[in-house]
Write a protein that holds these residues in place. Structure first.
Motif, PDB file in Angstrom:
ATOM      1  N   ILE A 158      -3.429  29.478  65.688  1.00  0.00           N
ATOM      2  CA  ILE A 158      -3.173  30.950  65.697  1.00  0.00           C
ATOM      3  C   ILE A 158      -4.775  31.237  66.370  1.00  0.00           C
ATOM      4  CG2 ILE A 158      -3.102  33.106  64.550  1.00  0.00           C
ATOM      5  CD1 ILE A 158      -0.290  31.170  64.208  1.00  0.00           C
ATOM      6  N   ALA A 159      -4.316  32.106  67.337  1.00  0.00           N
ATOM      7  CA  ALA A 159      -5.612  32.647  68.004  1.00  0.00           C
ATOM      8  C   ALA A 159      -5.988  34.063  67.343  1.00  0.00           C
ATOM      9  CB  ALA A 159      -5.241  33.159  69.531  1.00  0.00           C
ATOM     10  N   THR A 160      -7.125  34.158  66.840  1.00  0.00           N
ATOM     11  CA  THR A 160      -7.546  35.125  65.942  1.00  0.00           C
ATOM     12  C   THR A 160      -8.621  36.112  66.411  1.00  0.00           C
ATOM     13  OG1 THR A 160      -9.177  33.757  64.882  1.00  0.00           O
ATOM     14  CG2 THR A 160      -7.213  33.774  63.871  1.00  0.00           C
ATOM     15  N   GLY A 161      -8.971  35.840  67.683  1.00  0.00           N
ATOM     16  CA  GLY A 161     -10.039  36.601  68.526  1.00  0.00           C
ATOM     17  C   GLY A 161      -9.291  38.223  68.781  1.00  0.00           C
TER      18      GLY A 161
ATOM     19  N   LEU B  84       7.373  48.241  68.809  1.00  0.00           N
ATOM     20  CA  LEU B  84       8.138  46.845  68.358  1.00  0.00           C
ATOM     21  C   LEU B  84       7.851  45.891  69.201  1.00  0.00           C
ATOM     22  CD1 LEU B  84      11.523  48.136  67.123  1.00  0.00           C
ATOM     23  CD2 LEU B  84       9.739  46.692  65.495  1.00  0.00           C
TER      24      LEU B  84
ATOM     25  N   SER C  24       3.922  44.828  68.966  1.00  0.00           N
ATOM     26  CA  SER C  24       3.723  44.117  67.949  1.00  0.00           C
ATOM     27  C   SER C  24       4.297  42.536  68.189  1.00  0.00           C
ATOM     28  CB  SER C  24       4.623  44.637  66.535  1.00  0.00           C
ATOM     29  OG  SER C  24       4.676  43.584  65.705  1.00  0.00           O
ATOM     30  N   TYR C  25       5.380  42.606  68.893  1.00  0.00           N
ATOM     31  CA  TYR C  25       6.285  41.226  69.300  1.00  0.00           C
ATOM     32  C   TYR C  25       5.053  40.538  70.177  1.00  0.00           C
ATOM     33  CZ  TYR C  25       8.889  37.839  71.438  1.00  0.00           C
ATOM     34  OH  TYR C  25       9.246  36.506  72.253  1.00  0.00           O
TER      35      TYR C  25
ATOM     36  N   ARG D 205       2.082  38.856  68.542  1.00  0.00           N
ATOM     37  CA  ARG D 205       2.355  37.630  68.057  1.00  0.00           C
ATOM     38  C   ARG D 205       2.591  36.387  68.868  1.00  0.00           C
ATOM     39  NH1 ARG D 205       6.046  40.751  64.345  1.00  0.00           N
ATOM     40  NH2 ARG D 205       4.556  41.461  62.420  1.00  0.00           N
TER      41      ARG D 205
ATOM     42  N   TYR E 241       1.309  36.328  71.562  1.00  0.00           N
ATOM     43  CA  TYR E 241      -0.352  35.894  71.997  1.00  0.00           C
ATOM     44  C   TYR E 241      -1.170  34.971  70.809  1.00  0.00           C
ATOM     45  CZ  TYR E 241      -5.215  35.868  73.251  1.00  0.00           C
ATOM     46  OH  TYR E 241      -6.359  35.325  73.634  1.00  0.00           O
TER      47      TYR E 241
ATOM     48  N   PHE F 260       5.135  49.034  60.245  1.00  0.00           N
ATOM     49  CA  PHE F 260       6.393  49.677  60.405  1.00  0.00           C
ATOM     50  C   PHE F 260       7.010  49.811  58.931  1.00  0.00           C
ATOM     51  CE2 PHE F 260       5.475  47.233  64.052  1.00  0.00           C
ATOM     52  CZ  PHE F 260       6.347  48.055  65.046  1.00  0.00           C
ATOM     53  N   ARG F 261       7.899  50.639  58.527  1.00  0.00           N
ATOM     54  CA  ARG F 261       8.712  50.823  57.381  1.00  0.00           C
ATOM     55  C   ARG F 261      10.008  51.440  57.577  1.00  0.00           C
ATOM     56  NH1 ARG F 261       5.504  49.832  52.761  1.00  0.00           N
ATOM     57  NH2 ARG F 261       7.275  50.897  51.259  1.00  0.00           N
ATOM     58  N   SER F 262      10.801  51.375  56.374  1.00  0.00           N
ATOM     59  CA  SER F 262      12.128  51.906  56.494  1.00  0.00           C
ATOM     60  C   SER F 262      12.318  52.805  55.346  1.00  0.00           C
ATOM     61  CB  SER F 262      13.140  50.786  56.363  1.00  0.00           C
ATOM     62  OG  SER F 262      14.396  51.266  55.870  1.00  0.00           O
TER      63      SER F 262
ATOM     64  N   ARG G 240      -5.038  48.209  56.230  1.00  0.00           N
ATOM     65  CA  ARG G 240      -4.984  46.725  56.741  1.00  0.00           C
ATOM     66  C   ARG G 240      -6.188  46.392  57.769  1.00  0.00           C
ATOM     67  NH1 ARG G 240       0.461  47.197  56.311  1.00  0.00           N
ATOM     68  NH2 ARG G 240       0.777  47.569  58.568  1.00  0.00           N
TER      69      ARG G 240
ATOM     70  N   MET H 142      13.901  53.945  60.372  1.00  0.00           N
ATOM     71  CA  MET H 142      12.892  53.093  60.691  1.00  0.00           C
ATOM     72  C   MET H 142      11.626  54.078  61.191  1.00  0.00           C
ATOM     73  SD  MET H 142      14.307  50.495  59.761  1.00  0.00           S
ATOM     74  CE  MET H 142      12.804  49.211  59.910  1.00  0.00           C
TER      75      MET H 142
ATOM     76  N   SER I 252     -11.731  32.342  68.803  1.00  0.00           N
ATOM     77  CA  SER I 252     -11.459  31.939  67.609  1.00  0.00           C
ATOM     78  C   SER I 252     -10.000  31.572  67.315  1.00  0.00           C
ATOM     79  CB  SER I 252     -12.030  32.792  66.249  1.00  0.00           C
ATOM     80  OG  SER I 252     -11.855  33.937  66.517  1.00  0.00           O
ATOM     81  N   ALA I 253      -9.997  30.621  66.366  1.00  0.00           N
ATOM     82  CA  ALA I 253      -8.445  30.221  66.084  1.00  0.00           C
ATOM     83  C   ALA I 253      -8.553  29.515  64.534  1.00  0.00           C
ATOM     84  CB  ALA I 253      -8.097  28.884  66.972  1.00  0.00           C
ATOM     85  N   ARG I 254      -7.145  29.663  63.873  1.00  0.00           N
ATOM     86  CA  ARG I 254      -7.058  29.198  62.533  1.00  0.00           C
ATOM     87  C   ARG I 254      -5.704  28.355  62.527  1.00  0.00           C
ATOM     88  NH1 ARG I 254      -6.160  34.538  60.817  1.00  0.00           N
ATOM     89  NH2 ARG I 254      -3.941  34.641  60.571  1.00  0.00           N
TER      90      ARG I 254
ATOM     91  N   SER J 233      12.339  48.150  52.456  1.00  0.00           N
ATOM     92  CA  SER J 233      11.393  49.172  52.771  1.00  0.00           C
ATOM     93  C   SER J 233      10.267  48.573  53.444  1.00  0.00           C
ATOM     94  CB  SER J 233      10.857  50.016  51.337  1.00  0.00           C
ATOM     95  OG  SER J 233      11.820  50.423  50.529  1.00  0.00           O
TER      96      SER J 233
ATOM     97  N   VAL K 230       9.377  46.787  55.919  1.00  0.00           N
ATOM     98  CA  VAL K 230       9.841  45.886  56.806  1.00  0.00           C
ATOM     99  C   VAL K 230       9.928  46.465  58.188  1.00  0.00           C
ATOM    100  CG1 VAL K 230      12.184  47.207  56.442  1.00  0.00           C
ATOM    101  CG2 VAL K 230      12.465  44.970  57.362  1.00  0.00           C
TER     102      VAL K 230
ATOM    103  N   HIS L  68      10.200  34.358  66.909  1.00  0.00           N
ATOM    104  CA  HIS L  68       9.520  35.546  66.570  1.00  0.00           C
ATOM    105  C   HIS L  68       8.995  35.484  64.742  1.00  0.00           C
ATOM    106  CE1 HIS L  68       9.217  40.200  66.193  1.00  0.00           C
ATOM    107  NE2 HIS L  68       8.005  39.670  66.215  1.00  0.00           N
TER     108      HIS L  68
END
Lengths: 377, 406
Positions: A7-10, A174, A177-178, A181, A183, A252-254, A275, A364, B3-5, B154, B156, B174
């Motif tokens: 997972i690229a965390t940069g 969305l 956000s997609y 992920r 990347y 996101f929330r509903s 977060r 949403m 960086s990576a994990r 909720s 989500v 995804h």
């Protein structure tokens, strides 16, 4: 077996944007139009666009032939032509990276019904023709919802992941956000990410009947699209593009258990800030969804509870009134409007943030938090 | 260097399926094992005027029985399938709905046509006068928010991925990325579509529709049969699944995506082979690890030939058995690769390779061991699930038996 991809965390940034809007094709008309405060909504040609609306925010004088040339555009529907044009505006800003490694560039394209005009025309041809299969085989691929993304990839030679995203007014958020992920999952190094909407008679009727469109069903519809370039901070600096904002997070929330938009959006925004480790005072710019009616009032209340009223230290920008209801493209236009402000000096320091909020018709809500990049090191 | 994990591990703990060979895991598994055919004359729309109109339709779906919270009338047929499959996946995974509501969840649903049945009806009706409820429920986004509503979630993020006939794999990928990165512990992902007039007319006009049955890899194959249904996977991080003592069907090892960027309709061998290699790399497996391939295998001349050639290109040694469940299920469009993934998970758990039915003689131009007509008992550790779509979109998913990958 060996290890799966890490997972690229940069740090991820947005480093460029493009827009095709009711103010015209390109960033400059979009910037200028928003700044001037004038409306992009004008009278509709009732012959070209029969339907329930008399005004709309059309991309002025738009045609595929005009912006893409005659070659290869004869069969393009409006949605695909708008998409190819809007993606093209971004491709211009990353052409070298794209030609060096087309397999490492992804395209994430948001849409509502895709070209619902193409889709429903085909059904009608099937019903009204002499035989039910008397539909135009050359136009049939236009009825598949990923046509705009696929065609944009063909036109601009983008060979990495190619994904179509749909989620009502939240589509742009969305898609972002997609793309993040995609990347982080190591599937590409560069993502062109955005959303597109067409004005067509069929879409107009669908939005009209959806009632809640614009909160009152009568607000003018708009069309067009905007795209942003998502990459690592390092890649943006290396390319000389210079990052515009850091992507600090999406949330996101509903609305459930009777919770309304106001409380749900407040929870969503507070969670996203938490977060990211950002306090409300650090948010200096907000691009809200600005729906008319109760949903808009609920959004305003939620934002006021978290950030205080619209004021100089936390300014709100309102693009919907000028562009019309651009449904699937709405949140990405808000994002582009925020980036235009960033270019003018808003949200500059690393401790400053911008927020984009969205509300869907299906209960949403969502938001994206963007941080300033400071002076180049 | 960025960086990576290490990615978190992702497992499948529940399956929800609505298909023409059976609804629910038990029926679906029996169908796959016995080589059941879902083919029947289409009744979903008017078929007069077609010389032939067989499809893999679902005739026994009762939304009132399957849906608890989402109002059936507020959803189109695809939305109903989607919500019902998610409800089943959660029950199959023995995840209490109340506990699920406490989680942050990603819902990601692939589709080709969205709420196509409603769009067909709206196009046919003079719908200036409504009916408004059809318009309201017609956006593709509803296919994912239907799940949110049905399960009362909720916290989500719900997204629909309309990347046509590869959409199921896209949506699962995804979810995998979201769990791997630690964004969520739980995801409900898969694909859905309902038979519709528009798509039948289009494929028929293109000459891609088989008159009677779908015969992947067969010398006499005549094209696709349209199908419908939904496949939704309950996916969890490994820690989350272990902590609640969940039964694990399979581990999702990785996936790859490529775009041909060449033709809106014709598949491309090189780009598909590249996609398989990316999937292997992403999953950390070698071609020789793959025990069988669940192919896209639509039964058209072009698809099966290009796909087998791409497999030969990516697998330098002799490729493993390569089957297509579309002989049984038809082409369920956006649901197809999600149902393929569900079938792979069951194959791993139950120790068999599903058959390619309606098979008489393998086409020498796409020579594969397609496990003709009869399921084959086998120890299955790693499986590859292929998907291709119009638009030049390829998505390849790798699943493994939990416990063997480490």
């Amino acid at each position: 077996m060996s290890a799966p991809t890490a997972i690229a965390t940069g740090e991820l940034v947005l480093s460029a944007w493009s827009a095709v809007s009711p103010f015209g094709v390109g960033r400059e008309p979009f910037r200028e139009g928003l700044r001037s405060g004038r409306s992009g909504i004008a009278a509709l040609d009732a012959e070209a666009f029969p339907g329930p609306y008399t005004t709309a925010g059309l991309v002025p004088d738009f045609s595929a032939a005009k912006y893409l040339g005659r070659k290869g555009t004869r069969l393009m529907d409006r949605l695909t032509a708008l998409a190819v044009t809007a993606v093209g505006g971004l491709v211009e800003q990353c052409r070298d990276d794209l030609s060096a490694a087309p397999e490492r560039a992804g395209l994430v394209l948001g849409t509502g019904w895709a070209s619902v005009q193409s889709i429903m025309d085909t059904t009608r041809d099937s019903v009204n023709g002499e035989k039910p299969y008397h539909v135009d085989p050359a136009k049939f691929p236009n009825t598949v919802m990923n046509k705009a993304a696929g065609q944009s990839a063909i036109w601009h030679t983008i060979k990495g992941p190619n994904t179509t995203i749909s989620g009502d007014w939240l589509t742009g958020l969305l898609a972002l956000s997609y793309a993040t992920r995609l990347y982080r999952g190591g599937h590409c190094d560069l993502v062109l990410c955005g959303a597109v909407e067409e004005y067509s008679t069929q879409r107009a009727w669908l939005d009209w009947h959806s009632g809640e469109a614009g909160g009152d069903g009568a607000a003018a519809l708009g069309e067009g699209g905007a795209f942003v370039l998502l990459e690592s901070a390092e890649s943006a600096r290396r390319s000389g593009r210079g990052p515009l904002v850091r992507l600090a997070g999406t949330g996101f929330r509903s609305c459930q258990d009777g919770a309304g938009v106001r409380d749900t959006l407040e929870t969503c925004v507070r969670g996203t800030l938490r977060r990211a480790g950002v306090s409300p005072e650090q948010v200096r710019l907000i691009a809200p969804a600005d729906l008319p009616g109760p949903a808009g009032a609920a959004e305003d209340e939620a934002l006021t509870v978290v950030f205080g009223a619209d004021n100089a230290s936390c300014r709100r920008i309102h693009c919907r009134a000028q562009l019309g209801d651009t449904t699937a493209a709405a949140t990405v236009f808000q994002l582009a409007a925020a980036l235009a402000e960033v270019e003018r000096g808003a949200v500059h320091d690393t401790g400053e943030y911008a927020l984009v909020t969205g509300i869907g018709r299906d209960g949403m809500v969502g938001c994206a938090l963007l941080g300033g990049c400071g002076d180049p090191a | 260097m960025d960086s990576a994990r290490e990615p978190r591990r992702v497992v499948v703990t529940g399956l929800g399926v609505v298909t023409s060979i059976g609804t629910g895991v038990g029926e679906f598994l029996t169908g796959l094992r016995s080589g059941r055919s879902g083919v029947k004359p289409i009744t979903s729309f008017e078929t007069a005027g077609y010389a032939h109109a067989n499809g893999c339709e679902i005739t026994d779906f009762d939304p009132a029985r399957r849906l608890h919270e989402a109002g059936a009338e507020e959803l189109g047929r695809a939305g109903q399938f989607s919500a019902a499959a998610a409800r089943m996946a959660v029950a199959d995974g023995a995840m209490p709905v109340r506990a699920l509501r406490e989680e942050r969840v990603l819902v990601s649903v692939g589709t080709t046509d969205g709420e196509s049945r409603d769009l067909d009806r709206l196009a046919i009706l003079d719908y200036q006068d409504g009916p408004a409820h059809l318009a309201r429920r017609s956006p593709a986004g509803r296919l994912s928010s239907a799940i949110v509503r049905e399960l009362g979630l909720s916290d989500v993020e719900a997204v629909t991925i309309p990347t046509a006939c590869a959409a199921g794999n896209y949506a699962i990928g995804h979810g995998m990325d979201a769990i791997r990165a630690g964004d969520v512990d739980v995801a409900l992902c898969g694909g859905v579509d309902a038979l519709c007039r528009k798509t039948y007319a289009g494929f028929y006009r293109l000459g891609a529709m088989a008159p009677e049955v779908c015969q992947p890899f067969d010398r006499d194959r005549k094209g696709i049969l349209v199908g419908e249904g939904a496949g939704i996977l309950l996916m969890e991080s490994l820690e989350h699944a272990l902590a609640r003592g969940a039964r694990i069907y399979a581990e999702l090892l990785g996936y790859g995506l490529t775009c041909d960027a060449l033709s809106p309709v014709a598949p491309d061998q090189d780009s598909l082979a590249r996609c398989m290699r990316l999937a292997h790399e992403n999953a950390g497996v070698k071609p020789t690890d793959i025990d069988f391939i669940s192919a896209h295998g639509t039964g058209t001349k072009a698809n099966d030939m290009t796909e087998v050639a791409a497999i030969r290109q990516a697998f330098t040694d002799a490729p493993p058995p390569t089957v297509s469940i579309k002989g049984m299920l038809g082409h369920a469009m956006g649901a197809a690769s999600a149902l393929g993934a569900a079938a792979c998970a069951l194959a791993i758990t139950e120790g068999f390779i599903p058959p390619t039915i309606n098979h008489r003689e393998t086409d020498p131009e796409c020579q594969v061991d397609c496990v003709p007509n009869q399921a084959r008992p086998a120890e299955v550790r790693v499986v590859q699930n292929n998907a291709l779509a119009f638009g030049g979109n390829n998505a390849v998913l790798i699943l493994g038996r939990y416990g063997t990958a480490a």
